[in-house]
Design a protein around this motif. Structure first.
Motif, PDB file in Angstrom:
ATOM      1  N   PHE A 119       0.795  -1.225   0.000  1.00 32.19           N
ATOM      2  CA  PHE A 119       0.000   0.000   0.000  1.00 32.19           C
ATOM      3  C   PHE A 119       0.831   1.281   0.000  1.00 32.19           C
ATOM      4  O   PHE A 119       0.278   2.366  -0.038  1.00 32.19           O
ATOM      5  CB  PHE A 119      -0.938   0.010   1.217  1.00 32.19           C
ATOM      6  N   GLY A 120       2.151   1.171   0.082  1.00 37.47           N
ATOM      7  CA  GLY A 120       3.011   2.357   0.083  1.00 37.47           C
ATOM      8  C   GLY A 120       2.914   3.168   1.363  1.00 37.47           C
ATOM      9  O   GLY A 120       3.198   4.357   1.356  1.00 37.47           O
ATOM     10  N   VAL A 121       2.514   2.535   2.453  1.00 39.19           N
ATOM     11  CA  VAL A 121       2.330   3.215   3.736  1.00 39.19           C
ATOM     12  C   VAL A 121       3.461   2.819   4.675  1.00 39.19           C
ATOM     13  O   VAL A 121       3.715   1.637   4.875  1.00 39.19           O
ATOM     14  CB  VAL A 121       0.969   2.830   4.371  1.00 39.19           C
ATOM     15  N   THR A 122       4.148   3.810   5.232  1.00 37.69           N
ATOM     16  CA  THR A 122       5.152   3.512   6.246  1.00 37.69           C
ATOM     17  C   THR A 122       4.442   3.374   7.592  1.00 37.69           C
ATOM     18  O   THR A 122       3.446   4.055   7.855  1.00 37.69           O
ATOM     19  CB  THR A 122       6.229   4.609   6.339  1.00 37.69           C
ATOM     20  N   VAL A 123       4.963   2.488   8.415  1.00 36.28           N
ATOM     21  CA  VAL A 123       4.341   2.193   9.706  1.00 36.28           C
ATOM     22  C   VAL A 123       5.375   2.372  10.805  1.00 36.28           C
ATOM     23  O   VAL A 123       6.517   1.949  10.667  1.00 36.28           O
ATOM     24  CB  VAL A 123       3.804   0.734   9.739  1.00 36.28           C
ATOM     25  N   ARG A 124       4.949   3.029  11.878  1.00 33.79           N
ATOM     26  CA  ARG A 124       5.759   3.126  13.093  1.00 33.79           C
ATOM     27  C   ARG A 124       4.909   2.659  14.250  1.00 33.79           C
ATOM     28  O   ARG A 124       3.757   3.075  14.394  1.00 33.79           O
ATOM     29  CB  ARG A 124       6.180   4.581  13.356  1.00 33.79           C
ATOM     30  N   ILE A 125       5.487   1.813  15.085  1.00 34.33           N
ATOM     31  CA  ILE A 125       4.795   1.348  16.283  1.00 34.33           C
ATOM     32  C   ILE A 125       5.685   1.671  17.464  1.00 34.33           C
ATOM     33  O   ILE A 125       6.844   1.262  17.511  1.00 34.33           O
ATOM     34  CB  ILE A 125       4.491  -0.151  16.195  1.00 34.33           C
ATOM     35  N   GLN A 126       5.114   2.421  18.411  1.00 32.47           N
ATOM     36  CA  GLN A 126       5.857   2.830  19.596  1.00 32.47           C
ATOM     37  C   GLN A 126       5.151   2.300  20.832  1.00 32.47           C
ATOM     38  O   GLN A 126       3.948   2.505  20.995  1.00 32.47           O
ATOM     39  CB  GLN A 126       5.955   4.353  19.679  1.00 32.47           C
ATOM     40  N   ILE A 127       5.905   1.639  21.683  1.00 29.21           N
ATOM     41  CA  ILE A 127       5.402   1.189  22.980  1.00 29.21           C
ATOM     42  C   ILE A 127       6.203   1.967  24.005  1.00 29.21           C
ATOM     43  O   ILE A 127       7.414   1.766  24.124  1.00 29.21           O
ATOM     44  CB  ILE A 127       5.549  -0.325  23.137  1.00 29.21           C
ATOM     45  N   ILE A 128       5.526   2.874  24.692  1.00 33.47           N
ATOM     46  CA  ILE A 128       6.211   3.828  25.550  1.00 33.47           C
ATOM     47  C   ILE A 128       5.782   3.675  27.003  1.00 33.47           C
ATOM     48  O   ILE A 128       4.759   3.059  27.303  1.00 33.47           O
ATOM     49  CB  ILE A 128       5.962   5.277  25.059  1.00 33.47           C
ATOM     50  N   LEU A 129       6.563   4.261  27.889  1.00 30.66           N
ATOM     51  CA  LEU A 129       6.271   4.237  29.316  1.00 30.66           C
ATOM     52  C   LEU A 129       5.570   5.514  29.781  1.00 30.66           C
ATOM     53  O   LEU A 129       4.975   5.529  30.853  1.00 30.66           O
ATOM     54  CB  LEU A 129       7.564   4.026  30.114  1.00 30.66           C
ATOM     55  N   SER A 179       0.806   2.944  25.448  1.00 36.55           N
ATOM     56  CA  SER A 179       1.436   3.202  26.741  1.00 36.55           C
ATOM     57  C   SER A 179       0.806   2.265  27.771  1.00 36.55           C
ATOM     58  O   SER A 179      -0.226   2.598  28.374  1.00 36.55           O
ATOM     59  CB  SER A 179       1.241   4.661  27.156  1.00 36.55           C
ATOM     60  N   PRO A 180       1.399   1.085  27.987  1.00 37.81           N
ATOM     61  CA  PRO A 180       0.825   0.142  28.958  1.00 37.81           C
ATOM     62  C   PRO A 180       0.701   0.706  30.382  1.00 37.81           C
ATOM     63  O   PRO A 180      -0.320   0.457  31.031  1.00 37.81           O
ATOM     64  CB  PRO A 180       1.780  -1.056  28.907  1.00 37.81           C
ATOM     65  N   PRO A 181       1.688   1.475  30.903  1.00 40.61           N
ATOM     66  CA  PRO A 181       1.524   1.983  32.270  1.00 40.61           C
ATOM     67  C   PRO A 181       0.318   2.911  32.434  1.00 40.61           C
ATOM     68  O   PRO A 181      -0.344   2.889  33.464  1.00 40.61           O
ATOM     69  CB  PRO A 181       2.822   2.749  32.541  1.00 40.61           C
ATOM     70  N   THR A 182       0.028   3.713  31.422  1.00 39.55           N
ATOM     71  CA  THR A 182      -1.113   4.632  31.513  1.00 39.55           C
ATOM     72  C   THR A 182      -2.356   4.080  30.828  1.00 39.55           C
ATOM     73  O   THR A 182      -3.409   4.720  30.846  1.00 39.55           O
ATOM     74  CB  THR A 182      -0.770   5.999  30.892  1.00 39.55           C
ATOM     75  N   GLN A 183      -2.246   2.907  30.219  1.00 40.77           N
ATOM     76  CA  GLN A 183      -3.333   2.224  29.522  1.00 40.77           C
ATOM     77  C   GLN A 183      -3.955   3.111  28.438  1.00 40.77           C
ATOM     78  O   GLN A 183      -5.158   3.192  28.300  1.00 40.77           O
ATOM     79  CB  GLN A 183      -4.393   1.741  30.511  1.00 40.77           C
ATOM     80  N   GLU A 184      -3.086   3.752  27.659  1.00 46.31           N
ATOM     81  CA  GLU A 184      -3.538   4.624  26.581  1.00 46.31           C
ATOM     82  C   GLU A 184      -3.071   4.080  25.234  1.00 46.31           C
ATOM     83  O   GLU A 184      -2.015   3.458  25.138  1.00 46.31           O
ATOM     84  CB  GLU A 184      -2.954   6.027  26.747  1.00 46.31           C
ATOM     85  N   VAL A 185      -3.869   4.371  24.219  1.00 46.93           N
ATOM     86  CA  VAL A 185      -3.534   4.005  22.846  1.00 46.93           C
ATOM     87  C   VAL A 185      -3.806   5.214  21.962  1.00 46.93           C
ATOM     88  O   VAL A 185      -4.852   5.853  22.087  1.00 46.93           O
ATOM     89  CB  VAL A 185      -4.383   2.811  22.361  1.00 46.93           C
ATOM     90  N   GLY A 186      -2.857   5.529  21.102  1.00 43.04           N
ATOM     91  CA  GLY A 186      -3.047   6.591  20.129  1.00 43.04           C
ATOM     92  C   GLY A 186      -2.737   6.061  18.745  1.00 43.04           C
ATOM     93  O   GLY A 186      -1.777   5.311  18.564  1.00 43.04           O
ATOM     94  N   MET A 187      -3.571   6.423  17.786  1.00 42.13           N
ATOM     95  CA  MET A 187      -3.369   5.941  16.416  1.00 42.13           C
ATOM     96  C   MET A 187      -3.516   7.095  15.440  1.00 42.13           C
ATOM     97  O   MET A 187      -4.379   7.958  15.622  1.00 42.13           O
ATOM     98  CB  MET A 187      -4.380   4.851  16.067  1.00 42.13           C
ATOM     99  N   HIS A 188      -2.666   7.108  14.446  1.00 37.46           N
ATOM    100  CA  HIS A 188      -2.779   8.070  13.349  1.00 37.46           C
ATOM    101  C   HIS A 188      -2.721   7.280  12.055  1.00 37.46           C
ATOM    102  O   HIS A 188      -1.807   6.479  11.836  1.00 37.46           O
ATOM    103  CB  HIS A 188      -1.639   9.094  13.376  1.00 37.46           C
ATOM    104  N   PHE A 189      -3.715   7.497  11.199  1.00 39.78           N
ATOM    105  CA  PHE A 189      -3.785   6.811   9.917  1.00 39.78           C
ATOM    106  C   PHE A 189      -3.716   7.825   8.790  1.00 39.78           C
ATOM    107  O   PHE A 189      -4.313   8.896   8.883  1.00 39.78           O
ATOM    108  CB  PHE A 189      -5.103   6.027   9.797  1.00 39.78           C
TER     109      PHE A 189
END
Length: 189
Positions: free
Chosen positions: A76-86, A104-114
């Motif tokens: 699809f020509g899409v670059t992907v970055r996955i970050q697992i942060i504290l 962010s597992p410690p804060t139980q948050e998820v952010g996504m940009h498409f």
């Protein structure tokens, strides 16, 4: 000083064959150099695609994510970055052609940009479900890596089905379902 190496030989045919041999060897060296360059670039891009501060992901999970990253770029020509942060998830500068998932597992948050077209293909309802409901209840017992693999699989399946005009599967959060490998999935082109 001569710029070209003149092949030696007793006959014209022998000189011609030696010249052809030198050209073939030169071509093989250039090809091997190009292949090594491609392999090195793949490794660098895969290394930069995953940032795991928690050090929780095992080798098979990292390989799965790298396969997803390669498949998204190739198909699809899409670059992907996955970050697992504290730290808590914050707004980031994102390339318009980049899919970014921040967990962010410690804060139980998820952010996504498409990217725009991917967002349109997936649908806002699907993306909202992934961001708000898919990872819920999986942080406390450290099942979020499995949820991440399922999330990537769902994104891949949905994009492949949109591309191939097949019916789009519903969003599910059942961890017992097998997650297909994006690199080995077969779809109609």
């Amino acid at each position: 000083m001569a710029l070209f190496i003149k092949p030696h030989g007793k006959t014209g045919t022998e000189r011609f064959l030696r010249m052809i041999g030198m050209v073939i060897i030169l071509g093989l060296v250039i090809y091997a150099f190009w292949m090594n360059n491609q392999s090195t670039m793949e490794k660098i891009q895969a290394r930069n695609a995953i940032w795991d501060q928690t050090k929780v992901l095992d080798r098979s999970e990292r390989d799965y994510i790298q396969g997803f990253v390669r498949s998204m770029r190739n198909e699809f020509g899409v670059t992907v970055r996955i970050q697992i942060i504290l730290d808590p998830v914050t707004e980031q500068e994102v390339d318009p052609k980049e899919l970014l998932i921040v967990i962010s597992p410690p804060t139980q948050e998820v952010g996504m940009h498409f990217p725009g077209l991917v967002r349109h293909a997936l649908g806002n309802e699907f993306i909202s479900e992934l961001e708000t409901k898919h990872f819920a209840n999986h942080f406390a017992d450290d099942e979020w890596p499995g949820s991440l693999m399922t999330c990537l699989s769902m994104i891949w399946e949905r994009l492949v089905n949109v591309e191939s005009d097949q019916p789009v599967p519903e969003v599910h959060t059942n961890e017992n379902d097998s997650t297909p490998d994006p690199e080995s999935s077969v779809h109609k082109e």
